[in-house]
Each structure stands twice: as structure tokens, then as C-alpha cells.
Design an enzyme around this catalytic site. Structure first.
Site, PDB file in Angstrom:
ATOM      1  CG  HIS A 115     -17.056   4.463  37.087  1.00  0.00           C
ATOM      2  ND1 HIS A 115     -16.244   4.111  36.038  1.00  0.00           N
ATOM      3  CD2 HIS A 115     -16.634   5.681  37.504  1.00  0.00           C
ATOM      4  CE1 HIS A 115     -15.361   5.081  35.826  1.00  0.00           C
ATOM      5  NE2 HIS A 115     -15.580   6.049  36.713  1.00  0.00           N
ATOM      6  CD  GLU A 116     -17.726   7.871  40.451  1.00  0.00           C
ATOM      7  OE1 GLU A 116     -16.694   8.135  41.099  1.00  0.00           O
ATOM      8  OE2 GLU A 116     -17.872   8.217  39.259  1.00  0.00           O
ATOM      9  CG  HIS A 119     -12.835   5.996  40.816  1.00  0.00           C
ATOM     10  ND1 HIS A 119     -11.871   5.795  39.854  1.00  0.00           N
ATOM     11  CD2 HIS A 119     -13.859   6.627  40.189  1.00  0.00           C
ATOM     12  CE1 HIS A 119     -12.284   6.298  38.698  1.00  0.00           C
ATOM     13  NE2 HIS A 119     -13.501   6.793  38.872  1.00  0.00           N
ATOM     14  CG  ASP A 125     -12.109   7.857  35.524  1.00  0.00           C
ATOM     15  OD1 ASP A 125     -13.078   7.095  35.684  1.00  0.00           O
ATOM     16  OD2 ASP A 125     -12.051   8.993  36.027  1.00  0.00           O
TER      17      ASP A 125
END
Length: 174
Positions: A115-116, A119, A125
Site C-alpha cells: 500500500h505505501e 503511494h 488512498d
């Protein structure tokens, strides 16, 4: 006519030398390599590498590699006691934190790492609450163990790295 003969001659020479002559496709861009540094990710270094491999197995226009000695990384990864979060300076550049607050609550570590990285690869998000959406982050239940981006997320990352889209921002896992 001359160009055709030169092309045929080049192909013949390549075959005689044991090589293969391949025409380059103008639509195919080179893969952009982003180097990440997990040396300050402490106990999460292996899961950081796992998060990078999740993306590498799914996208074609960008690759995440550990930073080689003597090179400045595009991405730095840290560990701390807060929530996971990312600070994006431009597409493919910045830093992110593997926060122990989320891991101590039971969130799946490979999902957090992927997920990170998402980014830094240009994804915001989305807070859909769906386990199938990697960028839903902590809005998905703690029981969610899906670390994989969905097809729309994959397409968005590949599209971002096919062109010159620049994204900057701060993203916090909540």
C-alpha cells in the site's frame, strides 16, 4: 531498395554471428527503475522487499529495486511507532514509514508495505473498505490479508510511468 538490402544484410550477419536481429517498437518504453532503501526499516526490512516484489510481479512500466551501493535511492523506508504513512515528493520519489501502530493492531504487514509503495507509485488512498482494493488501506478490515493491487490500480501505475505524470502529497494509513 538500398535500405531493404542493408536490412537483409544486417539480418544475415546477425544470424551468422549467432544473434537475433529484433526491430525496436516505438510504442514500447523502457522500464523505469526506482531504487528503494530499506536499511532504516528495522524489523520490517524483509516485508519492505516483499511489498516491492508484489508490485514488480504486476506492473510493466516501473520496477522497484533495492538501492545498490553508491547510488542515491528514490525511496527511503523507515520504521517508527506511528501509523504507516508516505511522503511523496514527485512520482516515484519520497519516503514512507512502516508504522508499528498498525502492525500492533494486527494489520497485515505485506499489505501495508505494498500500500505505501502504491503511494510512491502515484496512487492515493481510496478508503472503499474493500479488501480487494489495495489502496483502501485501513478502511478494509484488520482481517484483510490481500497485499495485491487490483487491475485498476495496476493500470493506473502503468499509465503513470508510461508518461510524465507527477504526483506529490502526504498519505497516512488510518
Amino acid at each position: 531498395m538500398v535500405l531493404r538490402r542493408l536490412s537483409a544484410l544486417a539480418a544475415a550477419v546477425a544470424l551468422l554471428l549467432g544473434g537475433v536481429l529484433v526491430a525496436a517498437s516505438p510504442a514500447q518504453a523502457a522500464v523505469r527503475v526506482l531504487y528503494y532503501d530499506a536499511s532504516t526499516a528495522q524489523e520490517f526490512a524483509s516485508v519492505v522487499h516483499q511489498g516491492a516484489q508484489i508490485w514488480n510481479a504486476r506492473v510493466t512500466n516501473v520496477r522497484l529495486d533495492p538501492v545498490p551501493a553508491g547510488r542515491t535511492p528514490n525511496i527511503r523506508v523507515y520504521a517508527d511507532n506511528g501509523w504507516p504513512r508516505a511522503y511523496v515528493t514527485s512520482l516515484g520519489n519520497g519516503r514512507w514509514y512502516m508504522g508499528r501502530e498498525a502492525t500492533s493492531q494486527g494489520y497485515y504487514q505485506p499489505r501495508i508495505a505494498a500500500h505505501e509503495f502504491g503511494h510512491l507509485l502515484g496512487l492515493p488512498d481510496r478508503r472503499t473498505g474493500l479488501c480487494g482494493d489495495l489502496m483502501s488501506g485501513s478502511s478494509a478490515p484488520v482481517s484483510c490479508t490481500n497485499p495485491n493491487p487490483n487491475s485498476a490500480e495496476i493500470r493506473q501505475v502503468d499509465a503513470a510511468f508510461a508518461g510524465s505524470l507527477a504526483t506529490a502529497g502526504t498519505y497516512v494509513w488510518r
